[in-house]
Scaffold this motif. Structure first.
Motif, PDB file in Angstrom:
ATOM      1  N   ASN A 172       0.858  -1.180   0.000  1.00 29.59           N
ATOM      2  CA  ASN A 172       0.000   0.000   0.000  1.00 29.59           C
ATOM      3  C   ASN A 172       0.900   1.238   0.000  1.00 29.59           C
ATOM      4  OD1 ASN A 172      -1.615   2.247   0.781  1.00 29.59           O
ATOM      5  ND2 ASN A 172      -3.112   0.878   1.727  1.00 29.59           N
ATOM      6  N   PRO A 173       0.932   2.005  -1.090  1.00 30.55           N
ATOM      7  CA  PRO A 173       1.845   3.147  -1.154  1.00 30.55           C
ATOM      8  C   PRO A 173       1.559   4.210  -0.101  1.00 30.55           C
ATOM      9  CG  PRO A 173       0.293   3.190  -2.984  1.00 30.55           C
ATOM     10  CD  PRO A 173       0.126   1.873  -2.307  1.00 30.55           C
ATOM     11  N   ASN A 174       0.313   4.285   0.358  1.00 34.50           N
ATOM     12  CA  ASN A 174      -0.013   5.254   1.404  1.00 34.50           C
ATOM     13  C   ASN A 174       0.723   4.927   2.695  1.00 34.50           C
ATOM     14  OD1 ASN A 174      -2.302   6.913   0.094  1.00 34.50           O
ATOM     15  ND2 ASN A 174      -2.950   4.803  -0.237  1.00 34.50           N
ATOM     16  N   GLN A 175       0.758   3.641   3.060  1.00 34.75           N
ATOM     17  CA  GLN A 175       1.456   3.224   4.277  1.00 34.75           C
ATOM     18  C   GLN A 175       2.961   3.392   4.133  1.00 34.75           C
ATOM     19  OE1 GLN A 175       0.247  -0.687   5.474  1.00 34.75           O
ATOM     20  NE2 GLN A 175      -1.904  -0.127   5.744  1.00 34.75           N
ATOM     21  N   LEU A 176       3.474   3.052   2.954  1.00 30.68           N
ATOM     22  CA  LEU A 176       4.916   3.171   2.748  1.00 30.68           C
ATOM     23  C   LEU A 176       5.334   4.637   2.753  1.00 30.68           C
ATOM     24  CD1 LEU A 176       7.648   1.938   2.235  1.00 30.68           C
ATOM     25  CD2 LEU A 176       7.085   1.788  -0.200  1.00 30.68           C
ATOM     26  N   TYR A 177       4.550   5.498   2.118  1.00 30.15           N
ATOM     27  CA  TYR A 177       4.869   6.925   2.119  1.00 30.15           C
ATOM     28  C   TYR A 177       4.866   7.467   3.542  1.00 30.15           C
ATOM     29  CZ  TYR A 177       5.063  11.781   0.630  1.00 30.15           C
ATOM     30  OH  TYR A 177       5.461  13.077   0.432  1.00 30.15           O
ATOM     31  N   THR A 264      -2.257  -0.672 -11.437  1.00 29.87           N
ATOM     32  CA  THR A 264      -0.983  -0.169 -11.942  1.00 29.87           C
ATOM     33  C   THR A 264      -0.682   1.243 -11.428  1.00 29.87           C
ATOM     34  OG1 THR A 264      -2.205   0.326 -13.991  1.00 29.87           O
ATOM     35  CG2 THR A 264      -0.795  -1.625 -13.986  1.00 29.87           C
ATOM     36  N   ASP A 265      -1.715   1.990 -11.031  1.00 27.11           N
ATOM     37  CA  ASP A 265      -1.459   3.291 -10.394  1.00 27.11           C
ATOM     38  C   ASP A 265      -0.677   3.095  -9.103  1.00 27.11           C
ATOM     39  OD1 ASP A 265      -2.836   4.666 -12.380  1.00 27.11           O
ATOM     40  OD2 ASP A 265      -4.750   4.564 -11.314  1.00 27.11           O
ATOM     41  N   TRP A 266      -1.078   2.096  -8.329  1.00 24.45           N
ATOM     42  CA  TRP A 266      -0.346   1.787  -7.090  1.00 24.45           C
ATOM     43  C   TRP A 266       1.011   1.191  -7.402  1.00 24.45           C
ATOM     44  CZ3 TRP A 266      -3.489  -0.359  -2.330  1.00 24.45           C
ATOM     45  CH2 TRP A 266      -4.180   0.712  -1.731  1.00 24.45           C
ATOM     46  N   HIS A 267       1.096   0.358  -8.446  1.00 17.75           N
ATOM     47  CA  HIS A 267       2.392  -0.206  -8.840  1.00 17.75           C
ATOM     48  C   HIS A 267       3.383   0.917  -9.142  1.00 17.75           C
ATOM     49  CE1 HIS A 267       0.382  -4.191 -10.416  1.00 17.75           C
ATOM     50  NE2 HIS A 267       0.093  -3.914  -9.161  1.00 17.75           N
ATOM     51  N   ASP A 268       2.922   1.902  -9.928  1.00 18.76           N
ATOM     52  CA  ASP A 268       3.802   3.008 -10.312  1.00 18.76           C
ATOM     53  C   ASP A 268       4.202   3.839  -9.095  1.00 18.76           C
ATOM     54  OD1 ASP A 268       3.567   2.190 -12.941  1.00 18.76           O
ATOM     55  OD2 ASP A 268       2.001   3.642 -13.444  1.00 18.76           O
ATOM     56  N   ALA A 269       3.248   4.070  -8.175  1.00 27.52           N
ATOM     57  CA  ALA A 269       3.549   4.851  -6.971  1.00 27.52           C
ATOM     58  C   ALA A 269       4.545   4.110  -6.089  1.00 27.52           C
ATOM     59  CB  ALA A 269       2.262   5.145  -6.202  1.00 27.52           C
ATOM     60  N   LEU A 270       4.375   2.802  -5.969  1.00 24.21           N
ATOM     61  CA  LEU A 270       5.307   2.002  -5.169  1.00 24.21           C
ATOM     62  C   LEU A 270       6.712   2.045  -5.764  1.00 24.21           C
ATOM     63  CD1 LEU A 270       3.032  -1.085  -4.404  1.00 24.21           C
ATOM     64  CD2 LEU A 270       4.084   0.387  -2.669  1.00 24.21           C
ATOM     65  N   LEU A 271       6.784   1.954  -7.093  1.00 24.34           N
ATOM     66  CA  LEU A 271       8.097   2.018  -7.744  1.00 24.34           C
ATOM     67  C   LEU A 271       8.771   3.356  -7.462  1.00 24.34           C
ATOM     68  CD1 LEU A 271      10.091   0.599  -9.751  1.00 24.34           C
ATOM     69  CD2 LEU A 271       9.023   2.014 -11.519  1.00 24.34           C
ATOM     70  N   GLU A 272       8.017   4.451  -7.564  1.00 22.66           N
ATOM     71  CA  GLU A 272       8.583   5.769  -7.296  1.00 22.66           C
ATOM     72  C   GLU A 272       9.090   5.874  -5.858  1.00 22.66           C
ATOM     73  OE1 GLU A 272       5.691   8.692  -8.334  1.00 22.66           O
ATOM     74  OE2 GLU A 272       5.764   8.227 -10.476  1.00 22.66           O
ATOM     75  N   LEU A 273       8.355   5.290  -4.927  1.00 25.21           N
ATOM     76  CA  LEU A 273       8.799   5.304  -3.538  1.00 25.21           C
ATOM     77  C   LEU A 273      10.068   4.482  -3.368  1.00 25.21           C
ATOM     78  CD1 LEU A 273       5.332   5.002  -1.773  1.00 25.21           C
ATOM     79  CD2 LEU A 273       6.957   6.889  -1.485  1.00 25.21           C
ATOM     80  N   GLY A 274      10.130   3.338  -4.046  1.00 20.59           N
ATOM     81  CA  GLY A 274      11.348   2.522  -3.976  1.00 20.59           C
ATOM     82  C   GLY A 274      12.544   3.256  -4.545  1.00 20.59           C
TER      83      GLY A 274
END
Length: 439
Positions: A172-177, A264-274
């Protein structure tokens, strides 16, 4: 029903100890000695298999240069990076019993399976220990369908810090952010970060006090959960201490986080966070699980209606569905390369000291014996690996030999990785790293 005790156990294990967080504070950037460079490594694991026909140029049977050779359509986005690419065919993982997935065995080089706990540390975690230390030595992110990522925002299937010690990946990109950049955020993200931080502080104190009255056998187990909260709180404090630096790298939070149209919106956000965790220096080891090491996965954002296990029963060569998925992966790899290339480091860029390892947790295909386990390497890890070439092996060396090569390139002598002499007699025709891949 999830009771309070099980809930706290899941939080502490999933977000703290299982992340492999350091027990002592580490500087944002370690100061390597004069003879070392700040190397970093990324593992990208796509589920459902990696058919060699989707990455080996047609007609190429023997090891040779990739110069003048056109890459297959599924990996065509890597054409501009061909001089940095090394395609390896002919490794095996028969001893890992990949079948639907080797799970922890894919990066561990040992027998894995659904519900089978890790029997040893995986290569990504071991490398995170020997590379220059950072605030968060090892970050794992996992991509799946929106439904699965929402229902299970953390999941452990690929990485482990030891026997029976899985490392959870963020989905979940929200939690990772919030974990990485909550301390420098404003509005709702900042309020959620502060509320979560206060709760974790109180839980740690309460858990530490209550654990003293437990029987000795239970106290040791309970202590692991307490340490998990200590690690979470310690990481938060260390990130807050370098907030000015992190502001330069934090991605912009947009509608993809709160209102994703497709997974894929979440996939892309997760990649950016990584990527931001790498470029900011928060971590130097990133593991990406597309499909999260299981048999599921969805890519509706690419116009693909099929999802889950059925994708693994489709032939990958010349399949427009798998061409889209593989090209999407390769565009992600290209984005990592471009991002790291844009940041000077030493006499070159961050990418000059980086290696990307792309493969599958299913070897070559779904329901496989593991007789062939194709791998692509991108980058040379500070001139440690050959690039711009294709290597065809004879199928007699296991994926463990590649992992031994990674450890060697990281500065640790390694003849065998997670493979006993007895097992090697059956599954490995040689000893030591792969001389075919090391520069």
């Amino acid at each position: 029903m999830l009771d309070r005790r099980r809930m706290l156990q899941a939080v502490a294990t999933g977000a703290g100890a299982a992340l492999g967080l350091p027990l002592a504070a580490q500087p944002l950037f370690a100061s390597p000695d004069a003879n070392s460079t700040p190397k970093r490594i990324i593992f990208f694991m796509q589920n459902q298999g990696f058919d060699p026909a989707t990455c080996v140029p047609p007609g190429m049977k023997n090891s040779r240069s990739l110069a003048g050779v056109k890459l297959p359509d599924p990996i065509s986005p890597l054409e501009p990076y061909k001089e940095r690419l090394h395609i390896i065919n002919g490794l095996h993982g028969k001893h890992a019993t990949p079948a639907h997935s080797a799970f922890f065995g894919a990066l561990g080089g040992y027998r894995g399976g659904d519900g089978v706990p890790p029997s040893a540390a995986t290569i990504d975690y071991e490398l995170s220990k020997v590379l220059p230390q950072t605030l968060l030595p090892h970050l794992c992110i996992g991509m799946d369908s929106i439904e699965n990522m929402t229902a299970k925002p953390t999941l452990a299937t690929l990485s482990a810090s030891g026997a029976g010690q899985p490392i959870f990946m963020y989905s979940n990109p929200n939690q990772l952010y919030q974990m990485l950049y909550g301390g420098i955020s404003t509005g709702d993200i900042r309020r959620q970060h502060e509320a979560r931080s206060n709760a974790f502080d109180q839980i740690e104190k309460l858990a530490a006090a209550k654990g003293q009255s437990l029987p000795s056998a239970d106290e040791q187990r309970y202590r692991q959960f307490v340490d998990g909260f200590k690690d979470i709180n310690g990481l938060r404090d260390r990130l807050d201490s370098v907030s000015d630096h992190l502001r330069q790298f934090a991605p912009k939070v947009d509608d993809r986080y709160s209102q994703p149209e497709f997974e894929t919106d979440w996939h892309d956000a997760l990649l950016e966070l990584g990527i931001s965790a790498l470029t900011s220096g928060i971590t130097n080891t990133l593991t990406i699980g597309s499909g999260r090491g299981e048999i599921f996965g969805a890519w509706k954002g690419l116009g693909i209606d099929q999802q889950g296990h059925n994708l693994g029963h489709m032939k990958q060569p010349d399949n427009p569905i798998w061409v889209k998925i593989r090209q999407y992966n390769c565009r992600m790899l290209a984005k990592i390369i471009d991002s790291l290339d844009s940041i000077p480091e030493g006499s070159g860029t961050m990418m000059d000291h980086t290696l990307i390892v792309y493969t599958s947790n299913n070897a070559d295909t779904q329901h496989t014996s593991g007789a062939n386990w194709p791998v692509m390497l991108l980058g040379n890890f500070d001139q440690s690996f050959k690039t711009g070439c294709f290597t065809q092996l004879d199928g007699k060396r296991p994926i463990n030999s590649l992992y031994a090569s990674l450890m060697t390139a990281a500065g640790v002598s390694c003849d065998r990785y997670n493979m006993s002499e007895q097992l090697a007699q059956k599954y490995d025709s040689a000893n030591g790293p792969l001389k075919e891949v090391l520069a």
